[in-house]
Design an enzyme around this catalytic site. Structure first.
Site, PDB file in Angstrom:
ATOM      1  N   GLY A   1       0.823  -1.206   0.000  1.00  0.00           N
ATOM      2  CA  GLY A   1       0.000   0.000   0.000  1.00  0.00           C
ATOM      3  C   GLY A   1       0.853   1.249   0.000  1.00  0.00           C
ATOM      4  O   GLY A   1       1.967   1.272   0.523  1.00  0.00           O
TER       5      GLY A   1
ATOM      6  N   ARG B   1     -13.388  -5.467 -16.106  1.00  0.00           N
ATOM      7  CA  ARG B   1     -13.145  -6.906 -16.183  1.00  0.00           C
ATOM      8  C   ARG B   1     -11.663  -7.167 -16.439  1.00  0.00           C
ATOM      9  O   ARG B   1     -11.004  -6.436 -17.178  1.00  0.00           O
ATOM     10  CB  ARG B   1     -13.995  -7.484 -17.319  1.00  0.00           C
ATOM     11  CG  ARG B   1     -13.836  -8.970 -17.542  1.00  0.00           C
ATOM     12  CD  ARG B   1     -14.814  -9.437 -18.600  1.00  0.00           C
ATOM     13  NE  ARG B   1     -14.553 -10.803 -19.025  1.00  0.00           N
ATOM     14  CZ  ARG B   1     -15.298 -11.476 -19.896  1.00  0.00           C
ATOM     15  NH1 ARG B   1     -16.356 -10.875 -20.437  1.00  0.00           N
ATOM     16  NH2 ARG B   1     -15.007 -12.718 -20.217  1.00  0.00           N
TER      17      ARG B   1
ATOM     18  N   HIS C   1      -3.235  -6.644  12.284  1.00  0.00           N
ATOM     19  CA  HIS C   1      -2.527  -6.365  11.029  1.00  0.00           C
ATOM     20  C   HIS C   1      -1.292  -7.250  10.872  1.00  0.00           C
ATOM     21  O   HIS C   1      -0.156  -6.777  10.806  1.00  0.00           O
ATOM     22  CB  HIS C   1      -2.145  -4.887  10.935  1.00  0.00           C
ATOM     23  CG  HIS C   1      -2.025  -4.417   9.507  1.00  0.00           C
ATOM     24  ND1 HIS C   1      -2.202  -3.102   9.131  1.00  0.00           N
ATOM     25  CD2 HIS C   1      -1.741  -5.095   8.365  1.00  0.00           C
ATOM     26  CE1 HIS C   1      -2.045  -2.981   7.817  1.00  0.00           C
ATOM     27  NE2 HIS C   1      -1.757  -4.184   7.339  1.00  0.00           N
TER      28      HIS C   1
ATOM     29  N   SER D   1       1.386  -9.423   6.330  1.00  0.00           N
ATOM     30  CA  SER D   1       2.679  -9.773   5.734  1.00  0.00           C
ATOM     31  C   SER D   1       3.680 -10.255   6.776  1.00  0.00           C
ATOM     32  O   SER D   1       4.880 -10.377   6.486  1.00  0.00           O
ATOM     33  CB  SER D   1       3.256  -8.559   4.998  1.00  0.00           C
ATOM     34  OG  SER D   1       3.536  -7.500   5.897  1.00  0.00           O
TER      35      SER D   1
END
Length: 318
Positions: A78, A180, A285, A288
């Site tokens: 992010g 799409r 959180h 990762s």
């Protein structure tokens, strides 16, 4: 003289630090979570910054950084904490670390999906309270077999989630986004509008980036469009969800359950209402947070910097 690189935390995995030290003079801020002011005190004169937390890198930050700054690399997928247009306008290269964390985050999405659907947190509470019952209708959950799973944001992480859930005999995958995608076709997922996804899905998994379109996307109106048996999972950003609306939806059984790796605020204070709701599975959180993935992220963020300083394309450039 070697280029000077500032690393904004002292707990960066050594893979990235060791790589940078082969070609750069490295300064490491000796704290795990420095303030904006802490960073700006030492940043001037550095050629690159290795960002390890959500520093707000905006016009004011760049003004204070000075003219030597050439590369910004964040150890994250992010980048809502970076004013990317402003950084690039100044001729500074900017990169992030997607892809390398997709598998780990997708695993967390599956973990939360299963835990919320099968009421594991609620079951643990019953155990601790001595309230385990023997009847056949006790603590029944939902299952993925034969279900429709909706993915909000079919990027790298969304695709990795679908690949992992395919082994659970899911009947249908749907997704929504700007358009799409070929990857969606290859995965057998169907592109639908957000409203259709909410109305059709037994599981709604959010893996979209935080931006002006997604901020506060899940509110009272959104939750009211979901099925009563729906399980809501968010592994993206907490601010995509209006927390009070989610609490209301869980308390009123508007939806069945929620699994959250991200929240707003983050972290939640220990007495927050969301932590008191039995049909909410909340973790801090951890998306990762594996040894391998954090090493890979550190190495990739460092390689972004080296490439940028050498005039080469970054590994993952914004």
């Amino acid at each position: 003289m070697k280029p000077r690189v500032l690393i904004t935390s002292n707990d960066v995995p050594s893979a990235g630090i060791d790589l940078l030290r082969t070609k750069c003079d490295v300064t490491i801020i000796q704290t795990t979570n420095p303030s904006q002011e802490d960073v700006l005190q030492v940043l001037p004169g550095h050629d690159a910054i290795f960002v390890t937390n959500h520093l707000n890198i905006n016009s004011d930050f760049l003004n204070n950084a000075g003219t030597s700054l050439k590369v910004v690399s964040t150890m994250s997928a992010g980048y809502d904490h970076l004013d990317v247009p402003e950084i690039k306008r100044r001729g500074i290269k900017v990169g992030h670390t997607p892809m390398v964390l997709s598998d780990a985050v997708a695993e967390i999405a599956v973990l939360l999906t299963l835990n919320a659907a099968r009421r594991t947190y609620e079951g643990r509470l019953k155990l601790e309270q001595g309230q385990v019952m023997k009847n056949l209708q006790w603590l029944l959950g939902q299952e993925l077999r034969g279900s429709t799973v909706g993915i909000v944001g079919l990027g790298n992480i969304g695709q990795a989630i679908v690949k992992r859930l395919q082994g659970f005999s899911v009947a249908r995958f749907v997704y929504t986004g700007h358009s799409r995608k070929k990857a969606g076709d290859e995965l057998g997922a169907h592109f639908v509008s957000l409203d259709d996804l909410l109305e059709q899905s037994d599981f709604v998994i959010v893996s979209a980036p935080l931006n002006n379109e997604t901020r506060g996307l899940f509110d009272d109106n959104t939750f009211n469009k979901m099925k009563k048996n729906a399980v809501f999972v968010n592994i993206a950003r907490g601010q995509i969800v209006k927390t009070n609306a989610l609490i209301k939806a869980l308390r009123n059984n508007t939806i069945f359950a929620a699994g959250l790796d991200v929240t707003d605020p983050e972290p939640l204070p220990p007495d927050h209402e969301l932590l008191k709701i039995p049909n909410a599975v909340v973790i801090p959180h951890l998306g990762s947070a594996t040894v391998k993935t954090r090493n890979d992220m550190s190495f990739t963020a460092a390689q972004n910097i080296l490439n940028g300083l050498e005039g080469k394309p970054l590994i993952y450039e914004l």
